[in-house]
Design a protein around this motif. Sequence first.
Motif, short mmCIF file in Angstrom:
data_model
loop_
_atom_site.label_atom_id
_atom_site.label_comp_id
_atom_site.label_asym_id
_atom_site.label_seq_id
_atom_site.Cartn_x
_atom_site.Cartn_y
_atom_site.Cartn_z
N THR A 1 1.46 5.89 6.41
CA THR A 1 1.02 4.54 7.05
C THR A 1 2.07 2.77 6.87
N PRO A 2 3.03 2.98 5.94
CA PRO A 2 4.00 2.08 5.79
C PRO A 2 4.92 2.62 5.80
N ARG B 1 -5.45 7.97 -10.47
CA ARG B 1 -3.61 6.91 -9.45
C ARG B 1 -4.28 6.15 -10.76
N ASP C 1 -1.98 0.58 -5.54
CA ASP C 1 -2.25 1.49 -6.15
C ASP C 1 -0.88 2.86 -6.68
N HIS D 1 -11.66 5.65 1.69
CA HIS D 1 -11.51 4.52 0.39
C HIS D 1 -10.31 3.52 0.65
N THR D 2 -9.83 2.92 -0.19
CA THR D 2 -8.56 1.68 -0.17
C THR D 2 -8.52 2.08 -1.64
N ALA D 3 -6.77 1.27 -1.49
CA ALA D 3 -5.89 1.80 -3.28
C ALA D 3 -6.60 3.17 -3.81
N SER D 4 -6.76 3.14 -4.12
CA SER D 4 -7.48 4.90 -5.46
C SER D 4 -9.18 4.38 -5.92
N GLY E 1 -4.35 0.23 3.21
CA GLY E 1 -4.13 0.93 4.05
C GLY E 1 -5.88 1.78 3.53
N MET E 2 -5.86 2.50 5.08
CA MET E 2 -7.79 2.77 4.28
C MET E 2 -7.25 4.32 4.61
N GLY E 3 -8.12 5.19 3.77
CA GLY E 3 -8.40 7.07 4.03
C GLY E 3 -9.38 7.27 4.78
N GLY F 1 0.69 5.78 0.44
CA GLY F 1 0.29 6.64 1.55
C GLY F 1 1.60 6.60 2.50
N ASN G 1 4.34 6.77 -4.78
CA ASN G 1 4.12 5.73 -3.38
C ASN G 1 5.57 4.70 -4.06
N SER H 1 0.56 -1.10 0.21
CA SER H 1 0.18 -0.44 0.13
C SER H 1 1.20 1.15 -0.16
C1 6PG Z 1 -2.53 6.34 -1.63
C2 6PG Z 1 -2.89 5.00 -0.40
C3 6PG Z 1 -3.91 4.62 -0.47
C4 6PG Z 1 -3.56 4.67 1.02
C5 6PG Z 1 -4.66 5.58 2.47
C6 6PG Z 1 -4.29 5.67 3.81
O1 6PG Z 1 -1.54 5.60 -2.45
O2 6PG Z 1 -2.18 6.66 -1.10
O3 6PG Z 1 -2.66 3.52 -1.54
O4 6PG Z 1 -5.27 4.16 0.01
O5 6PG Z 1 -3.43 3.67 2.11
O6 6PG Z 1 -4.99 6.44 1.74
O7 6PG Z 1 -3.31 6.80 3.31
P1 6PG Z 1 -2.19 7.48 4.56
O8 6PG Z 1 -1.26 5.98 5.43
O9 6PG Z 1 -1.43 8.37 4.89
O10 6PG Z 1 -3.48 7.13 5.85
#
Ligand code: 6PG
Length: 239
Positions: free
Chosen positions: A39-40, A172, A66, A142-145, A136-138, A37, A78, A35
Amino acid sequence: MKIRIFENKEELNAAFTDWLKEILVGKETLTLALSGGSTPKSLFDYWAENPEKDIDWKKIKFFWGDERCVPPTDEQSNYKMTKEHFFDRIPVPESNIFRIYGENPPEEEANRYAEVLKTELRSENGIPSFDVLMLGMGDDGHTASIFPQEIELWNSPKLCVVGTHPETGQKRVSLSGRAINAARNVAFLVTGENKAQKVSEIISHPAEAEKKYPAALVQPDSGDLIWFVDKAAASLLSQ
Ligand code: 6PG
């Protein structure tokens, strides 16, 4: 569905790594979709700072769930984030890294990446299936994009689709629901207070949440879905 709640990111990262290691046992190779964003970032730092966690990284083929449609050198990429936090610090063969080309025209790249998945992944019921998919989850669910305002993208017959960020309009390339739910093992990594409301709605009221949030539609055919959440993100979950 399993939910594991951790005091903090460090404990979550260690547990996720042990979970991944467990799945790797007995495998020659493992296909892992990362994933993006923020978090990772701490997970990748954990991997880079704990090389002795005896994961044989050479066994792992890296993909993404994504990617932002920007060049790989862009702060928003990413791939760039993963390179800085992980690939530049742990030797992974270039040939095992299958990035999404954010610099390409989005629709073209969605089609190209779908072909890569068909070539590189084993298939489950005719659909390319990741061994492990990290999501991840926004805070909008949302998840992925795949974002709530275009939740219909989830049901695309394609493996990869082009999503649009609701605020920025940024394009995306994203896995579709079809590709996501074909994965053998799916793990959400979700941390922070700002995610608590959606975590609670998705876990406690899935039928309602499915109508609104793409993250609620993650229901892998394998049944193997696990949520790795910290206490802050789990703070609104009833006991
Ligand atoms: C991306 C991600 C997206 C992300 C969530 C959570 O490209 O941004 O894959 O799905 O996992 O938006 O983002 P955070 O970890 O920044 O909160």
